[in-house]
Scaffold this motif. Sequence first.
Motif, PDB file in Angstrom:
ATOM      1  N   ALA A  63      -6.553  -3.223   6.637  1.00 26.23           N
ATOM      2  CA  ALA A  63      -5.339  -2.672   5.592  1.00 26.23           C
ATOM      3  C   ALA A  63      -6.355  -2.155   4.826  1.00 26.23           C
ATOM      4  N   PRO A  64      -7.225  -1.985   3.842  1.00 22.55           N
ATOM      5  CA  PRO A  64      -8.114  -1.204   3.247  1.00 22.55           C
ATOM      6  C   PRO A  64      -8.717  -0.456   4.262  1.00 22.55           C
ATOM      7  N   LEU A  69      -5.754   5.705   4.426  1.00 16.33           N
ATOM      8  CA  LEU A  69      -5.817   6.693   5.396  1.00 16.33           C
ATOM      9  C   LEU A  69      -4.561   7.330   5.301  1.00 16.33           C
ATOM     10  N   ALA A  70      -3.154   6.882   4.973  1.00 17.25           N
ATOM     11  CA  ALA A  70      -2.323   7.048   4.757  1.00 17.25           C
ATOM     12  C   ALA A  70      -2.006   7.636   3.676  1.00 17.25           C
ATOM     13  N   LEU A 113      -0.541   0.595  15.345  1.00 15.23           N
ATOM     14  CA  LEU A 113       1.538   0.059  14.031  1.00 15.23           C
ATOM     15  C   LEU A 113       0.756   0.234  12.143  1.00 15.23           C
ATOM     16  N   ALA A 114      -0.896  -0.547  12.373  1.00 18.24           N
ATOM     17  CA  ALA A 114      -1.805  -0.166  10.958  1.00 18.24           C
ATOM     18  C   ALA A 114      -1.382   0.591  10.863  1.00 18.24           C
ATOM     19  N   VAL A 115      -1.648   1.679  11.391  1.00 18.22           N
ATOM     20  CA  VAL A 115      -1.673   3.386  10.942  1.00 18.22           C
ATOM     21  C   VAL A 115       0.056   3.840  10.540  1.00 18.22           C
ATOM     22  N   GLY A 343       1.460   4.361   0.553  1.00 20.88           N
ATOM     23  CA  GLY A 343       0.404   4.089   1.330  1.00 20.88           C
ATOM     24  C   GLY A 343      -0.466   2.366   1.313  1.00 20.88           C
ATOM     25  N   ARG A 344      -1.625   2.928   0.343  1.00 20.59           N
ATOM     26  CA  ARG A 344      -2.264   1.695  -0.015  1.00 20.59           C
ATOM     27  C   ARG A 344      -2.346   0.778  -0.268  1.00 20.59           C
TER      28      ARG A 344
END
Length: 433
Positions: A63-64, A69-70, A113-115, A343-344
């Motif tokens: 997640a961090p 990235l998002a 999926l995390a991305v 996103g974060r």
Amino acid sequence: MSFTTAPSRWSDVWLVTAARGISSCGDFLAASALTLTLQSAGAGGLAVSGLLLAATLPLVALAPLTGRLADRVDSRTLLVLAGLAQAGICVALANTGGPTLMIVLVGLLAVGLAVTQPVLAALIPAMVRPADLARASALQQSAGTLGALAGPALAGVLVGSFGTRLPLLVDAASYLALVAAGLLIRTRRGGGRRPGPVATGAGIEARAWRLRRDPLLLATVIGVAGVVGAVGAINVVEVFFIRETLHSSTTTYGLVTAAWTLGMLAGAWIFARAVARLRRDGALAGAALALLGGCCLMVLVSAAVPSALLLVPIWVVGGLCNGGDNVFGNVLMARRVPEPVRGRAFAVYVGAVQGASMVGYLAGGLLLELLSPRPLVAGAGLAGLAAVAVLAVPLRRAARAERDVRPVSRDEPASAGEDAEPGAGLATPVPGR
């Protein structure tokens, strides 16, 4: 929050809507197919628990990284690369039979999926004007819910008729919808596209935003995560409860699981109308926690049923509460988190809740080695209700402190749209997935 000042790009909204609906159907199709395969092969609760943990761990551990990235990497690049990687992993899953390798590949699938999850969640508000956010969010939420509704039912039919390979190949094809959307969507975030400083609903500048600096949002995340952790064992137990205790077929399992998702779809639209009446963020957060309590109550009631078909109306009511909770959580995040770090923020929220759900998965797998499914279903419901009661206290304190500092104005809008519809990014992983 920051939205586009140009006319809304409805073509982009429809592309995201289609991609989310198709990929969501594929996700739930694969998850249900793999769960049924393990159960039918004689695997115990620990194997199912391991599968669910593998599907959840990357969302928590990464997640961090994925949230940043998002916000910093071109959304098109992330969607295309992640979609291609996930399609390839699904093809590999379709050609493996060992439970250990299956669990490893599911973990790799969850990395993608995390991305993509925070990327898609943050894109919708960038596509539309504030007045159009409600409709755009409603479309995307409904598409995801319809995909989740169709996936388990389709899995029950396909696994019963063709085995596991075909559902997993269908899931691989569904990820190509994400690739197509990434290439065709004109709206982009990340890369060199940096909005200027924006203040949150709590008055915090984007550059300084931290979850711990927003006591109300922090209390909300802890509350939701705590309840999900307490009741999360049901996601491991339910397949054994429906298939073994209630002696139901794979098709019935798929239909019963889909009932929860059908309730979520209806609840999202029903409770969306209530958002305009909850002008205080504290009231919104409290209502979200109360609806989670409704979910837990339905889990407790379901422990008493003698037949799987009786689970359908109970699961629909639980899904109604779940859908409403998702709406309230989405609107609360939209009010309080600035666009440059959205996103974060989504990744932090999802990571916290999924991390809590891992506790429930592990507990469910271990307890199934000691107890039968029916008392575990009842125990999960009771644990969830107890968590709601305990976690309501710090949430109420945070809401009272904010009310004293920041009185609400009669002229303050209830959300980005006057009549807020279902939100785009958050989904609480409670029973029925």
